[in-house]
Design a protein around this motif. Structure first.
Motif, PDB file in Angstrom:
ATOM      1  N   LEU A  13       7.808  -3.233  -8.261  1.00  0.00           N
ATOM      2  CA  LEU A  13       9.198  -2.730  -9.176  1.00  0.00           C
ATOM      3  C   LEU A  13       8.221  -2.132 -10.214  1.00  0.00           C
ATOM      4  O   LEU A  13       8.473  -0.962 -10.875  1.00  0.00           O
ATOM      5  CB  LEU A  13       9.784  -3.734  -9.775  1.00  0.00           C
ATOM      6  N   CYS A  14       7.200  -2.840 -10.870  1.00  0.00           N
ATOM      7  CA  CYS A  14       6.604  -2.107 -12.217  1.00  0.00           C
ATOM      8  C   CYS A  14       5.916  -1.007 -11.669  1.00  0.00           C
ATOM      9  O   CYS A  14       5.673   0.034 -12.340  1.00  0.00           O
ATOM     10  CB  CYS A  14       5.661  -3.390 -12.478  1.00  0.00           C
ATOM     11  N   ILE A  15       5.100  -1.186 -10.622  1.00  0.00           N
ATOM     12  CA  ILE A  15       4.157   0.124 -10.101  1.00  0.00           C
ATOM     13  C   ILE A  15       5.449   1.433  -9.987  1.00  0.00           C
ATOM     14  O   ILE A  15       4.783   2.343 -10.240  1.00  0.00           O
ATOM     15  CB  ILE A  15       3.493  -0.243  -8.737  1.00  0.00           C
ATOM     16  N   SER A  16       6.272   1.099  -9.194  1.00  0.00           N
ATOM     17  CA  SER A  16       6.976   2.221  -8.729  1.00  0.00           C
ATOM     18  C   SER A  16       7.846   2.759 -10.069  1.00  0.00           C
ATOM     19  O   SER A  16       8.272   3.981 -10.033  1.00  0.00           O
ATOM     20  CB  SER A  16       7.827   1.887  -7.577  1.00  0.00           C
ATOM     21  N   PHE A  17       7.942   2.002 -11.171  1.00  0.00           N
ATOM     22  CA  PHE A  17       8.582   2.515 -12.408  1.00  0.00           C
ATOM     23  C   PHE A  17       7.330   3.471 -13.198  1.00  0.00           C
ATOM     24  O   PHE A  17       7.996   4.021 -13.986  1.00  0.00           O
ATOM     25  CB  PHE A  17       8.942   1.311 -13.274  1.00  0.00           C
ATOM     26  N   ALA A  47       9.390   1.743   1.787  1.00  0.00           N
ATOM     27  CA  ALA A  47       8.488   2.102   0.628  1.00  0.00           C
ATOM     28  C   ALA A  47       8.829   3.406   0.033  1.00  0.00           C
ATOM     29  O   ALA A  47       8.826   3.571  -1.146  1.00  0.00           O
ATOM     30  CB  ALA A  47       7.037   2.015   1.037  1.00  0.00           C
ATOM     31  N   ILE A  48       9.041   4.244   0.756  1.00  0.00           N
ATOM     32  CA  ILE A  48       9.276   5.587   0.181  1.00  0.00           C
ATOM     33  C   ILE A  48      10.658   5.660  -0.476  1.00  0.00           C
ATOM     34  O   ILE A  48      10.905   6.305  -1.683  1.00  0.00           O
ATOM     35  CB  ILE A  48       9.244   6.710   1.018  1.00  0.00           C
ATOM     36  N   ALA A  49      11.666   5.109   0.268  1.00  0.00           N
ATOM     37  CA  ALA A  49      12.848   5.103  -0.328  1.00  0.00           C
ATOM     38  C   ALA A  49      13.032   4.179  -1.936  1.00  0.00           C
ATOM     39  O   ALA A  49      13.521   4.533  -2.934  1.00  0.00           O
ATOM     40  CB  ALA A  49      13.921   4.405   0.196  1.00  0.00           C
ATOM     41  N   ASP A  69       0.828  -1.252   0.123  1.00  0.00           N
ATOM     42  CA  ASP A  69       0.029   0.108   0.081  1.00  0.00           C
ATOM     43  C   ASP A  69       0.956   1.136   0.114  1.00  0.00           C
ATOM     44  O   ASP A  69       0.695   2.070  -0.472  1.00  0.00           O
ATOM     45  CB  ASP A  69      -0.928   0.075   1.222  1.00  0.00           C
ATOM     46  N   GLY A  70       2.020   1.237   0.625  1.00  0.00           N
ATOM     47  CA  GLY A  70       2.979   2.430   0.902  1.00  0.00           C
ATOM     48  C   GLY A  70       3.459   2.566  -0.443  1.00  0.00           C
ATOM     49  O   GLY A  70       3.392   3.756  -1.232  1.00  0.00           O
ATOM     50  N   VAL A  71       3.731   1.697  -1.113  1.00  0.00           N
ATOM     51  CA  VAL A  71       4.414   1.862  -2.644  1.00  0.00           C
ATOM     52  C   VAL A  71       3.408   2.171  -3.384  1.00  0.00           C
ATOM     53  O   VAL A  71       3.580   3.262  -4.448  1.00  0.00           O
ATOM     54  CB  VAL A  71       5.185   0.547  -3.002  1.00  0.00           C
ATOM     55  N   PHE A  72       2.239   1.694  -3.549  1.00  0.00           N
ATOM     56  CA  PHE A  72       1.070   2.140  -4.286  1.00  0.00           C
ATOM     57  C   PHE A  72       0.857   3.649  -4.138  1.00  0.00           C
ATOM     58  O   PHE A  72       0.807   4.534  -5.026  1.00  0.00           O
ATOM     59  CB  PHE A  72       0.003   1.448  -4.094  1.00  0.00           C
ATOM     60  N   GLY A 116      -1.923   7.197   3.425  1.00  0.00           N
ATOM     61  CA  GLY A 116      -0.847   7.244   2.881  1.00  0.00           C
ATOM     62  C   GLY A 116      -0.695   8.193   1.718  1.00  0.00           C
ATOM     63  O   GLY A 116       0.124   9.074   1.578  1.00  0.00           O
ATOM     64  N   VAL A 117      -1.796   8.425   0.900  1.00  0.00           N
ATOM     65  CA  VAL A 117      -1.894   9.501  -0.065  1.00  0.00           C
ATOM     66  C   VAL A 117      -2.025  10.760   0.454  1.00  0.00           C
ATOM     67  O   VAL A 117      -1.325  11.842   0.155  1.00  0.00           O
ATOM     68  CB  VAL A 117      -3.115   9.361  -1.125  1.00  0.00           C
ATOM     69  N   PHE A 118      -2.930  10.910   1.504  1.00  0.00           N
ATOM     70  CA  PHE A 118      -2.954  12.177   2.236  1.00  0.00           C
ATOM     71  C   PHE A 118      -1.442  12.586   2.694  1.00  0.00           C
ATOM     72  O   PHE A 118      -0.881  13.724   2.285  1.00  0.00           O
ATOM     73  CB  PHE A 118      -3.997  12.046   3.397  1.00  0.00           C
TER      74      PHE A 118
END
Lengths: 221, 221, 221, 221
Positions: free
Chosen positions: A104-108, C29-31, A25-28, B26-28
């Motif tokens: 990896l895909c999402i953050s790309f 997650a942020i990094a 969730d954090g990465v998304f 997270g988004v907020f």
């Protein structure tokens, strides 16, 4: 590796999926929010002279368009990720690895989004649009693997009373993703505009299947 | 879709709202923290010569001002989002979609904020200020939908013993948002300064209603 | 400080580890997601003229390569962090401090990653590659401390029935990390290409030990 | 507002503090991770010519220094925030507002950090260093308010059996923060180097009080 037979220390299986969901969730959430950083604000210098701020903002439409599609895709993937994890009671190293590939895909995604916004309406727009759609194709493939691995290869990671029919319905739904995005990538290479509209439509279909009478969240009972 | 009648596998309904809240948080949190990246630090080169660092920092006041208002609005929306979710025991695809639209608005805010900071005190300041307020108007509209959908159209998503009077009070409160922000947008078009002050006041009123004797968090019992 | 004998107010020990995990997950997650911001999109101006977008994108390979290795390392460290915390029932100030030092390393990673991407294939590539690997060496050292402190110095932070054999196995696994990354740093100084491949291999070995028949997640029962 | 007498729907009080903690953790985690974006990588063009990459990296020491202090301060504030929330069973609108003001300070920190890194060793370094420390002074003031409000004005938000002696000890500890940071700001105005070392020392003292025999986390029982 986790087997459902063993749940030492209370809820380790549950904590595992919970923490993996939280990390994902954090990465998304970060990827979806970073998209906005790619839209460059028109400066006073750019606007001074002949053009107006309105016109400068309107000329940014490729940026808004890419922002919107990428937001839709990431949001839709997040919702479906959430639906996948409803069926899981544990995770193992393979699932962690597939999930990491998905992240990896999402953050790309912000990269091809910025690439699209920069090059659309310019000579290389077909390349940019096709690559953009191709990233979604790869993402959909990894997503499919995330669903197939526990349902086919590691059933001990599933909730004990998962309904085989619900699983089969979701498998069918997810299996349309990769070919649909691949088609969008090929179309984008021929006509970027048509390809991008196709991308948006595919993502909206996955986002709001309830509207189409398709069972969205087959509850596992 | 979730019905309150069925809570298979323990707490699926609760996990759903919990995970949606976590993702939204997270988004907020990211949107509110990214705002600072839009304030550009005065460089040594800019400061050398005739001006001093103090003066250069003071000239950045539009950036601080926009930062502060946007922070207030996002923070206030987060608190109210939290109040909305206290009334929910489950989510369905529609609620997910409305919530995603809200997150789209929230994560978009850094862009008009930077636009405002760049153009205030320049020729296009009326455009920038009106657009800035207009984004909040749209956000308030979506927020209103997020509240109205479960309370009016999908009551099975509500906590079973939600007090109708509390719900009506919140509905009233939230219904003031869209017209108030619309008025601020129109005023901003006429006088940016007055409009921005109006924006700040509206947001503060929603942030600290307790100070005004208005029931803030009518507990649902 | 927390002792396992005392768990006042229900689950304070559990809340502590849970919140520390959540905060750490946030930083991981942020990094991992910020890495993408370091890859600069080729602009229309750069591409116009003699070169094509394809060529420009291919010339960015050092950026993708650094992105991928850093993603792998952060993802792998996240998974192992998760494995460490499965053995903990509480945290004390020392553990908080070691964990903070680990987060300092993790959140620093985007910098050497960008440095590597900028300088590889240029005169200073050996410096950039060696520094890049050295950051992972330091990170692995801190990670090792994070595991050794509770298992050796503060056993009251461990789950009561942790299996000494499982702990010994993990200790062995983690003890290989610092020398392996140090070797990669030294090799990078001699030959950046070989060093970076070594880095990738080490990280993959830690990511997917299950593939090698090594017990990945020795469950503590 | 929440009273401890009423806990409708199970754990609303607990969910409130949990969600506020999660949101705050998100802002802390993002602010601490964004700091790295302010350190600019030396480009190939900058390094080519007479200087080497090593020298260019060494010349960035003010950036590393600011990064480190800001990381320490945010990390230390996060740990103490965590300690404050261990004493809380509920939140009200005032606490939410004070907490939002704290998050405003925390998320602002990357700006003075970049300002410090840019101007240290340049003519305006005294201004930059004093402002940097002043931001921590304001942050410490708000932090103190976050602790004083529930302990003095809203005791119904506290865990029922909180030990008054533990509360008094923490109050004493936290009361040193604002004057210490104010002193550091004044010293920074006279001598930036001494002031910044003072900042680091204060933050380390708050981070690792256990090392000094000071009771770090007086458990509330």
């Amino acid at each position: 590796m986790f087997r459902k037979r063993s749940a030492p220390h209370g809820e380790i299986g549950h904590r595992d999926t919970a923490r993996l969901e939280a990390f994902s969730d954090g990465v998304f959430a970060i990827a979806i929010t970073l998209l906005i950083l790619e839209i460059r604000v028109p400066t006073v210098d750019q606007v001074e002279g002949e053009t107006s701020l309105w016109r400068a903002l309107i000329e940014l439409w490729p940026s808004y368009f890419g922002y919107l599609i990428s937001f839709l895709v990431i949001g839709m993937m997040w919702i479906n990720h959430h639906n996948v994890f409803k069926f899981l009671v544990g995770v193992d190293q393979w699932l962690l690895t597939i999930n990491l590939a998905l992240l990896l895909c999402i953050s790309f995604i912000p990269f091809p989004t910025a690439l699209l916004a920069e090059h659309i309406t310019h000579p290389d727009e077909r390349t940019a649009a096709a690559l953009y759609a191709a990233v979604f194709f790869v993402t959909a493939l990894v997503f499919y693997a995330l669903w197939r691995y526990p349902t086919r290869r590691a059933p001990w990671l599933l909730v004990p009373d998962a309904d085989p029919k619900a699983i089969a319905a979701i498998t069918r739904r997810f299996s349309y993703g990769p070919p649909a995005y691949l088609a969008a990538a090929i179309i984008s290479w021929i006509s970027p505009t048509v390809g991008l509209v196709a991308l948006a439509v595919i993502s909206l279909l996955y986002l709001a299947p309830a509207l189409l009478g398709d069972p969205v969240e087959p509850s596992p009972d």
